[in-house]
Design a protein around this motif. Structure first.
Motif, short mmCIF file in Angstrom:
data_model
loop_
_atom_site.label_atom_id
_atom_site.label_comp_id
_atom_site.label_asym_id
_atom_site.label_seq_id
_atom_site.Cartn_x
_atom_site.Cartn_y
_atom_site.Cartn_z
N CYS A 181 18.04 -4.57 -11.45
CA CYS A 181 19.30 -4.48 -12.22
C CYS A 181 19.14 -3.50 -13.39
CB CYS A 181 19.74 -5.83 -12.74
SG CYS A 181 19.99 -7.07 -11.45
N GLN A 182 18.59 -2.33 -13.08
CA GLN A 182 18.29 -1.36 -14.14
C GLN A 182 19.54 -0.93 -14.90
OE1 GLN A 182 16.71 2.66 -13.23
NE2 GLN A 182 14.95 2.03 -14.46
N SER A 183 20.66 -0.88 -14.21
CA SER A 183 21.89 -0.48 -14.89
C SER A 183 22.24 -1.46 -16.01
CB SER A 183 23.06 -0.39 -13.90
OG SER A 183 23.26 -1.63 -13.25
N PHE A 184 21.94 -2.75 -15.79
CA PHE A 184 22.19 -3.74 -16.83
C PHE A 184 21.28 -3.53 -18.03
CE2 PHE A 184 20.72 -7.76 -18.74
CZ PHE A 184 21.90 -8.15 -19.35
N TRP A 185 19.98 -3.29 -17.76
CA TRP A 185 19.04 -3.08 -18.86
C TRP A 185 19.36 -1.79 -19.60
CZ3 TRP A 185 17.21 -7.45 -19.83
CH2 TRP A 185 16.81 -8.33 -18.82
N HIS A 186 19.84 -0.78 -18.89
CA HIS A 186 20.26 0.46 -19.54
C HIS A 186 21.44 0.19 -20.47
CE1 HIS A 186 22.35 4.36 -19.91
NE2 HIS A 186 21.14 4.88 -19.83
N TRP A 187 22.40 -0.56 -19.97
CA TRP A 187 23.56 -0.91 -20.79
C TRP A 187 23.14 -1.71 -22.02
CZ3 TRP A 187 25.25 -5.89 -21.92
CH2 TRP A 187 26.49 -5.97 -22.60
N TYR A 202 13.17 3.62 -24.98
CA TYR A 202 13.95 3.94 -23.79
C TYR A 202 13.03 4.21 -22.60
CZ TYR A 202 17.40 6.29 -20.81
OH TYR A 202 18.22 6.65 -19.76
N GLU A 203 12.02 5.04 -22.80
CA GLU A 203 11.08 5.36 -21.73
C GLU A 203 10.26 4.13 -21.36
OE1 GLU A 203 8.83 9.36 -20.97
OE2 GLU A 203 7.72 8.22 -22.48
N ALA A 204 9.88 3.34 -22.36
CA ALA A 204 9.10 2.13 -22.09
C ALA A 204 9.86 1.15 -21.21
CB ALA A 204 8.72 1.46 -23.41
N GLN A 205 11.13 0.94 -21.51
CA GLN A 205 11.92 -0.07 -20.83
C GLN A 205 12.45 0.38 -19.48
OE1 GLN A 205 13.55 -3.43 -22.80
NE2 GLN A 205 11.35 -3.17 -22.58
N LEU A 206 12.85 1.64 -19.38
CA LEU A 206 13.55 2.10 -18.19
C LEU A 206 12.71 2.98 -17.29
CD1 LEU A 206 17.00 2.85 -19.87
CD2 LEU A 206 16.30 0.82 -18.63
N GLY A 207 11.49 3.32 -17.71
CA GLY A 207 10.59 4.06 -16.84
C GLY A 207 10.03 3.16 -15.75
N ASP A 208 9.45 3.77 -14.73
CA ASP A 208 8.87 2.98 -13.64
C ASP A 208 7.62 3.66 -13.11
OD1 ASP A 208 9.75 5.07 -11.99
OD2 ASP A 208 11.57 4.02 -11.40
N HIS A 209 7.11 3.18 -11.97
CA HIS A 209 5.84 3.67 -11.44
C HIS A 209 5.95 5.06 -10.82
CE1 HIS A 209 7.99 1.71 -8.20
NE2 HIS A 209 7.19 2.26 -7.30
N ASN A 210 7.13 5.69 -10.91
CA ASN A 210 7.25 7.08 -10.48
C ASN A 210 6.93 8.06 -11.61
OD1 ASN A 210 8.16 6.79 -7.69
ND2 ASN A 210 10.01 5.89 -8.57
N TYR A 211 6.73 7.54 -12.82
CA TYR A 211 6.26 8.32 -13.97
C TYR A 211 7.17 9.51 -14.30
CZ TYR A 211 1.98 5.61 -13.97
OH TYR A 211 1.08 4.57 -14.05
N GLU A 212 8.45 9.25 -14.30
CA GLU A 212 9.40 10.28 -14.72
C GLU A 212 9.43 10.32 -16.25
OE1 GLU A 212 14.18 11.39 -14.30
OE2 GLU A 212 13.36 9.58 -13.36
N VAL A 213 9.41 11.52 -16.81
CA VAL A 213 9.47 11.69 -18.26
C VAL A 213 10.92 11.51 -18.70
CG1 VAL A 213 9.14 13.31 -20.17
CG2 VAL A 213 7.47 13.22 -18.30
N LEU A 214 11.16 10.50 -19.55
CA LEU A 214 12.52 10.15 -19.99
C LEU A 214 12.67 10.44 -21.48
CD1 LEU A 214 12.91 6.74 -18.08
CD2 LEU A 214 13.60 9.03 -17.31
N LEU A 257 16.98 -2.17 -28.53
CA LEU A 257 15.85 -3.08 -28.66
C LEU A 257 15.17 -3.26 -27.31
CD1 LEU A 257 17.40 -5.85 -30.95
CD2 LEU A 257 15.76 -4.09 -31.62
N PRO A 258 13.87 -3.55 -27.29
CA PRO A 258 13.14 -3.75 -26.02
C PRO A 258 13.37 -5.15 -25.47
CG PRO A 258 11.64 -3.95 -27.85
CD PRO A 258 12.97 -3.57 -28.45
#
Length: 321
Positions: A240-246, A192-204, A253-254
């Motif tokens: 389209c992060q909402s799509f990848w989250h869904w 989840y963190e790998a796929q939906l994280g970004d360059h702001n480095y938020e801990v997910l 799966l990644p």
């Protein structure tokens, strides 16, 4: 009349020569433009492919080693994978040094006994491969990673996972391994963190409690680990992060594309141990470890991450953070 035709032919010849010259010039500029356009795509797609190839080379070498292990048993008194692990670890350690100028700080924070290593999960956790390789080669200790279950379904990876002690891991099995004095590594954010994280480095980490329950059950310290610029080495496709989250919620799966392989400077920081405290509940321990991880990111990672800045760090002298 004759001269008019001659002049006409002369002018036509000049025109044709000029057309050919102009066409050749346009071809040169067009070829240059195509090279300029597609070179970044080739470079960006090259290293991810090399990483996948290295995985299969690693697994193949270990499979061959496993087939012939009986002939080597007299030469090794340790477990059958010891020599194979060190060979492939040397490959990964060399890749880290050559491509990313890889450095690791704070190894002294890892105790001699059992400890739970908790790390931030990049889009592709190549830093973790470097950590495992470095500590195995220079400290002589194997880190047992807890891997997502989909890893065990990838064809051709069984030897790789077996050799490096990757386990899907229940609380009980992880705690048992730690009580024996081993090192165990978990990325609470996982895929989840790998796929939906970004360059702001938020801990997910989504309030996951499993790693805290393991540490409490085994009564071992937790060691937070963070690698500077890991999100600049590889990035997940966040449009389209909402799509990848869904999609992740449906499949776990990644599936979000990953791009990168940039030669950025990677520096791993191993934080101070968070000792076992019987007063901790899983919830309070998760909160404490999350706070420590956020502090490490704030201290060592400029935000938002920048690929060009990270590449510049790779090729210039810079102060240790």
């Amino acid at each position: 009349m004759f001269y008019n035709k001659l002049e006409y032919l002369t002018e036509l010849t000049k025109y044709l020569n000029l057309t050919e010259l102009l066409g050749a010039t346009l071809d040169i500029y067009y070829s240059s433009w195509l090279s300029w356009l597609f070179t970044p795509l080739i470079v960006v797609s090259l290293l991810p492919g090399i990483i996948i190839i290295m995985f299969y080379i690693t697994s193949s070498l270990l499979y061959i080693y496993k087939l012939h292990r009986r002939r080597l048993l007299d030469a090794y008194d340790k477990d059958i994978w010891d020599a194979g692990r060190k060979v492939v670890s040397a490959m990964w350690d060399a890749l880290g040094w050559i491509w990313h100028g890889y450095e690791i700080h704070g190894i002294e924070n890892i105790p001699s006994g059992g400890a739970l290593l908790v790390y931030y999960h990049g889009a592709l956790p190549i830093d973790f491969y470097y950590i495992c390789s470095h500590i195995l080669l220079y400290e002589g200790r194997l880190i047992n990673p807890v891997g997502d279950r989909f890893l065990f379904k990838i064809p051709g990876w069984s030897s790789l996972l077996e050799a490096f002690g990757v386990i899907p891991g229940t609380v009980q099995s992880c705690a048992t391994l730690l009580r024996k004095g081993n090192l165990l590594a978990i990325a609470p954010g996982g895929v989840y963190e790998a796929q939906l994280g970004d360059h702001n480095y938020e801990v997910l980490w989504r309030q996951r409690l499993g790693f805290a329950k393991v540490a409490i059950e085994a009564k071992v310290p937790i060691i937070p680990i963070f690698t500077r610029n890991i999100r600049e080495a590889f990035r997940s496709f966040n449009i389209c992060q909402s799509f990848w989250h869904w999609l992740y919620q449906k499949t776990h799966l990644p599936l979000a594309p990953i791009y990168g392989g940039f030669p950025v400077k990677l520096t791993t920081f191993i934080g101070s141990a968070i000792p076992y405290d019987e007063s901790h509940t899983p919830e309070s321990l998760v909160k404490l470890v999350t706070q420590n991880m956020n502090e490490m990111i704030a201290n060592h990672q400029p935000k938002p991450g920048n690929i060009l800045r990270a590449i510049k760090e790779r090729f210039t002298l810079h102060k240790k953070n």
